[in-house]
Write a protein that holds these residues in place. Structure first.
Motif, PDB file in Angstrom:
ATOM      1  N   MET A 185       0.941  -1.138   0.073  1.00  0.00           N
ATOM      2  CA  MET A 185       0.131   0.010   0.034  1.00  0.00           C
ATOM      3  C   MET A 185       0.847   1.257   0.071  1.00  0.00           C
ATOM      4  SD  MET A 185      -3.353   0.426   0.044  1.00  0.00           S
ATOM      5  CE  MET A 185      -3.490  -1.205   0.223  1.00  0.00           C
ATOM      6  N   ASN A 186       0.596   2.295  -0.825  1.00  0.00           N
ATOM      7  CA  ASN A 186       1.309   3.565  -0.864  1.00  0.00           C
ATOM      8  C   ASN A 186       0.487   4.875  -0.621  1.00  0.00           C
ATOM      9  OD1 ASN A 186       0.536   4.234  -3.354  1.00  0.00           O
ATOM     10  ND2 ASN A 186       2.074   3.098  -4.389  1.00  0.00           N
ATOM     11  N   LEU A 187       1.021   5.633  -0.589  1.00  0.00           N
ATOM     12  CA  LEU A 187       0.407   7.101  -0.087  1.00  0.00           C
ATOM     13  C   LEU A 187      -0.497   7.487  -1.447  1.00  0.00           C
ATOM     14  CD1 LEU A 187       2.681   9.192   1.898  1.00  0.00           C
ATOM     15  CD2 LEU A 187       0.563   8.004   2.625  1.00  0.00           C
ATOM     16  N   PHE A 188      -0.115   7.134  -2.643  1.00  0.00           N
ATOM     17  CA  PHE A 188      -1.014   7.640  -3.857  1.00  0.00           C
ATOM     18  C   PHE A 188      -2.244   6.984  -3.969  1.00  0.00           C
ATOM     19  CE2 PHE A 188       3.824   7.789  -4.987  1.00  0.00           C
ATOM     20  CZ  PHE A 188       3.765   9.065  -4.895  1.00  0.00           C
ATOM     21  N   GLN A 189      -2.578   5.745  -3.106  1.00  0.00           N
ATOM     22  CA  GLN A 189      -3.820   5.223  -3.128  1.00  0.00           C
ATOM     23  C   GLN A 189      -4.742   6.089  -1.970  1.00  0.00           C
ATOM     24  OE1 GLN A 189      -2.618   1.195  -2.492  1.00  0.00           O
ATOM     25  NE2 GLN A 189      -2.751   0.732  -4.446  1.00  0.00           N
ATOM     26  N   LEU A 190      -4.002   6.877  -1.425  1.00  0.00           N
ATOM     27  CA  LEU A 190      -4.912   7.425  -0.489  1.00  0.00           C
ATOM     28  C   LEU A 190      -5.774   8.815  -1.381  1.00  0.00           C
ATOM     29  CD1 LEU A 190      -2.538   8.268   2.629  1.00  0.00           C
ATOM     30  CD2 LEU A 190      -4.480   6.572   2.587  1.00  0.00           C
ATOM     31  N   GLY A 191      -6.916   9.077  -0.676  1.00  0.00           N
ATOM     32  CA  GLY A 191      -7.653  10.074  -0.970  1.00  0.00           C
ATOM     33  C   GLY A 191      -6.689  11.385  -0.998  1.00  0.00           C
ATOM     34  N   GLN A 192      -7.385  12.565  -1.842  1.00  0.00           N
ATOM     35  CA  GLN A 192      -6.354  13.576  -2.055  1.00  0.00           C
ATOM     36  C   GLN A 192      -6.130  14.199  -0.460  1.00  0.00           C
ATOM     37  OE1 GLN A 192      -4.810  14.766  -4.799  1.00  0.00           O
ATOM     38  NE2 GLN A 192      -4.192  16.699  -3.571  1.00  0.00           N
ATOM     39  N   GLN A 193      -7.187  14.354   0.181  1.00  0.00           N
ATOM     40  CA  GLN A 193      -7.053  15.242   1.262  1.00  0.00           C
ATOM     41  C   GLN A 193      -6.294  14.351   2.191  1.00  0.00           C
ATOM     42  OE1 GLN A 193     -11.372  15.217   1.855  1.00  0.00           O
ATOM     43  NE2 GLN A 193     -11.400  17.347   2.011  1.00  0.00           N
TER      44      GLN A 193
ATOM     45  N   ILE B 161     -12.417  16.510   7.682  1.00  0.00           N
ATOM     46  CA  ILE B 161     -12.527  15.754   6.321  1.00  0.00           C
ATOM     47  C   ILE B 161     -13.929  15.270   6.104  1.00  0.00           C
ATOM     48  CG2 ILE B 161     -12.083  14.041   4.769  1.00  0.00           C
ATOM     49  CD1 ILE B 161      -9.151  14.384   5.981  1.00  0.00           C
ATOM     50  N   ASP B 162     -14.766  15.825   5.166  1.00  0.00           N
ATOM     51  CA  ASP B 162     -16.048  15.440   4.672  1.00  0.00           C
ATOM     52  C   ASP B 162     -16.208  14.159   3.785  1.00  0.00           C
ATOM     53  OD1 ASP B 162     -18.839  15.742   4.829  1.00  0.00           O
ATOM     54  OD2 ASP B 162     -18.816  16.894   3.048  1.00  0.00           O
ATOM     55  N   ASP B 163     -16.062  13.270   4.665  1.00  0.00           N
ATOM     56  CA  ASP B 163     -16.249  11.599   3.888  1.00  0.00           C
ATOM     57  C   ASP B 163     -17.194  10.904   4.806  1.00  0.00           C
ATOM     58  OD1 ASP B 163     -14.397  11.717   1.594  1.00  0.00           O
ATOM     59  OD2 ASP B 163     -12.714  10.760   2.658  1.00  0.00           O
ATOM     60  N   THR B 164     -17.661   9.809   4.120  1.00  0.00           N
ATOM     61  CA  THR B 164     -18.378   8.830   4.879  1.00  0.00           C
ATOM     62  C   THR B 164     -17.460   8.303   5.928  1.00  0.00           C
ATOM     63  OG1 THR B 164     -17.955   6.911   3.502  1.00  0.00           O
ATOM     64  CG2 THR B 164     -19.937   8.455   2.982  1.00  0.00           C
ATOM     65  N   TRP B 165     -17.917   7.507   6.965  1.00  0.00           N
ATOM     66  CA  TRP B 165     -17.242   7.060   7.926  1.00  0.00           C
ATOM     67  C   TRP B 165     -16.572   5.835   7.448  1.00  0.00           C
ATOM     68  CZ3 TRP B 165     -16.220   2.565  10.367  1.00  0.00           C
ATOM     69  CH2 TRP B 165     -15.593   2.607  11.791  1.00  0.00           C
ATOM     70  N   THR B 166     -17.037   5.232   6.594  1.00  0.00           N
ATOM     71  CA  THR B 166     -16.266   3.963   6.049  1.00  0.00           C
ATOM     72  C   THR B 166     -15.053   4.358   5.217  1.00  0.00           C
ATOM     73  OG1 THR B 166     -18.013   3.440   4.438  1.00  0.00           O
ATOM     74  CG2 THR B 166     -18.297   2.381   6.533  1.00  0.00           C
ATOM     75  N   GLU B 167     -15.264   5.260   4.521  1.00  0.00           N
ATOM     76  CA  GLU B 167     -14.479   6.041   3.533  1.00  0.00           C
ATOM     77  C   GLU B 167     -13.290   6.579   4.460  1.00  0.00           C
ATOM     78  OE1 GLU B 167     -12.371   6.337  -0.164  1.00  0.00           O
ATOM     79  OE2 GLU B 167     -14.486   5.342   0.200  1.00  0.00           O
ATOM     80  N   LYS B 168     -13.527   7.272   5.471  1.00  0.00           N
ATOM     81  CA  LYS B 168     -12.438   7.743   6.221  1.00  0.00           C
ATOM     82  C   LYS B 168     -11.667   6.559   7.009  1.00  0.00           C
ATOM     83  CE  LYS B 168     -13.692  11.452   8.422  1.00  0.00           C
ATOM     84  NZ  LYS B 168     -14.109  12.413   9.411  1.00  0.00           N
ATOM     85  N   ALA B 169     -12.442   5.661   7.482  1.00  0.00           N
ATOM     86  CA  ALA B 169     -11.711   4.627   7.881  1.00  0.00           C
ATOM     87  C   ALA B 169     -10.821   3.921   6.907  1.00  0.00           C
ATOM     88  CB  ALA B 169     -12.809   3.710   8.627  1.00  0.00           C
ATOM     89  N   ASN B 170     -11.340   3.414   5.977  1.00  0.00           N
ATOM     90  CA  ASN B 170     -10.611   3.177   4.738  1.00  0.00           C
ATOM     91  C   ASN B 170      -9.267   3.815   4.474  1.00  0.00           C
ATOM     92  OD1 ASN B 170     -10.251   0.789   2.789  1.00  0.00           O
ATOM     93  ND2 ASN B 170     -10.706   2.546   1.351  1.00  0.00           N
ATOM     94  N   ASN B 171      -9.180   5.198   4.339  1.00  0.00           N
ATOM     95  CA  ASN B 171      -8.180   5.894   4.001  1.00  0.00           C
ATOM     96  C   ASN B 171      -7.186   5.897   5.170  1.00  0.00           C
ATOM     97  OD1 ASN B 171      -7.915   7.196   1.592  1.00  0.00           O
ATOM     98  ND2 ASN B 171     -10.144   7.762   1.728  1.00  0.00           N
ATOM     99  N   ILE B 172      -7.619   6.133   6.338  1.00  0.00           N
ATOM    100  CA  ILE B 172      -6.658   6.015   7.708  1.00  0.00           C
ATOM    101  C   ILE B 172      -6.058   4.362   7.730  1.00  0.00           C
ATOM    102  CG2 ILE B 172      -6.826   5.863   9.874  1.00  0.00           C
ATOM    103  CD1 ILE B 172      -8.891   7.972   9.973  1.00  0.00           C
ATOM    104  N   ALA B 173      -6.771   3.601   7.519  1.00  0.00           N
ATOM    105  CA  ALA B 173      -6.019   2.071   7.493  1.00  0.00           C
ATOM    106  C   ALA B 173      -5.078   2.049   6.385  1.00  0.00           C
ATOM    107  CB  ALA B 173      -7.188   1.121   7.355  1.00  0.00           C
ATOM    108  N   LYS B 174      -5.228   2.354   5.167  1.00  0.00           N
ATOM    109  CA  LYS B 174      -4.214   2.556   4.071  1.00  0.00           C
ATOM    110  C   LYS B 174      -2.926   3.358   4.476  1.00  0.00           C
ATOM    111  CE  LYS B 174      -7.338   2.298   0.040  1.00  0.00           C
ATOM    112  NZ  LYS B 174      -7.859   3.058  -1.063  1.00  0.00           N
ATOM    113  N   TRP B 175      -3.182   4.667   5.150  1.00  0.00           N
ATOM    114  CA  TRP B 175      -2.327   5.501   5.740  1.00  0.00           C
ATOM    115  C   TRP B 175      -1.471   4.619   6.902  1.00  0.00           C
ATOM    116  CZ3 TRP B 175      -3.178  10.690   8.350  1.00  0.00           C
ATOM    117  CH2 TRP B 175      -2.102  11.563   8.369  1.00  0.00           C
TER     118      TRP B 175
END
Length: 162
Positions: free
Chosen positions: A1-9, A31-45
């Motif tokens: 997993m790398n940072l480029f797969q994270l959302g822009q914010q 950050i205005d994302d759904t909770w699951t999208e936010k959790a997904n991006n944080i997990a990637k990070w």
């Protein structure tokens, strides 16, 4: 997993260096994302950070190993050079680039067996319950010709490179 797969914010957030826990929490909350999208991006990070930590740990170990290798190699080369000059009975060697002079340095105090060192050469209070050998006192005693069981002085001869 790398940072480029994270959302822009999240990529912008990952690039910041002022992220103390309060700023991080406040920024993530904003950050205005759904909770699951936010959790997904944080997990990637987090996975990306885990990979960074693993890489840095290996790099640190590699650098530490290289440092130890070079220190040991230097010591071995110095021993060889000193012995080679001493074996030839030379006081000084002139090369194209250097002047090499063997000389005696302060002898090393070698502790052969800590258990045999007398109490007068120990400091009990320094490490709260553990004995610490007063190497300087042992050195002085051995230098004065006293016998200190478990220790001896070793010559310390090296080449000065000028």
């Amino acid at each position: 997993m790398n940072l480029f797969q994270l959302g822009q914010q999240y990529q912008e957030l990952a690039g910041r260096e002022d992220l103390d826990p309060t700023v991080l929490t406040d920024t993530l909350d904003s950050i205005d994302d759904t909770w699951t999208e936010k959790a997904n991006n944080i997990a990637k990070w987090i996975e990306s950070l885990d990979a960074d930590v693993e890489w840095l740990t290996k790099k640190k170990r590699s650098i530490s190993d290289e440092l130890t290798y070079r220190k040991n190699l230097r010591a071995n080369l110095m021993t060889y050079l000193t012995s080679a000059i001493d074996d030839r009975g030379l006081k000084e060697v002139h090369t194209d680039d250097y002047i090499l002079r063997p000389r005696n340095y302060k002898q090393r105090t070698v502790i052969d067996d800590e258990g045999k060192i007398p109490d007068e050469y120990r400091n009990y209070a320094k490490y709260q319950g553990m004995y610490d050998i007063k190497r300087n006192d042992v050195y002085k005693a051995l230098k004065d010709g006293k016998n200190v069981p478990g220790a001896h002085l070793e010559p310390n001869r090296k080449v000065m490179i000028k």
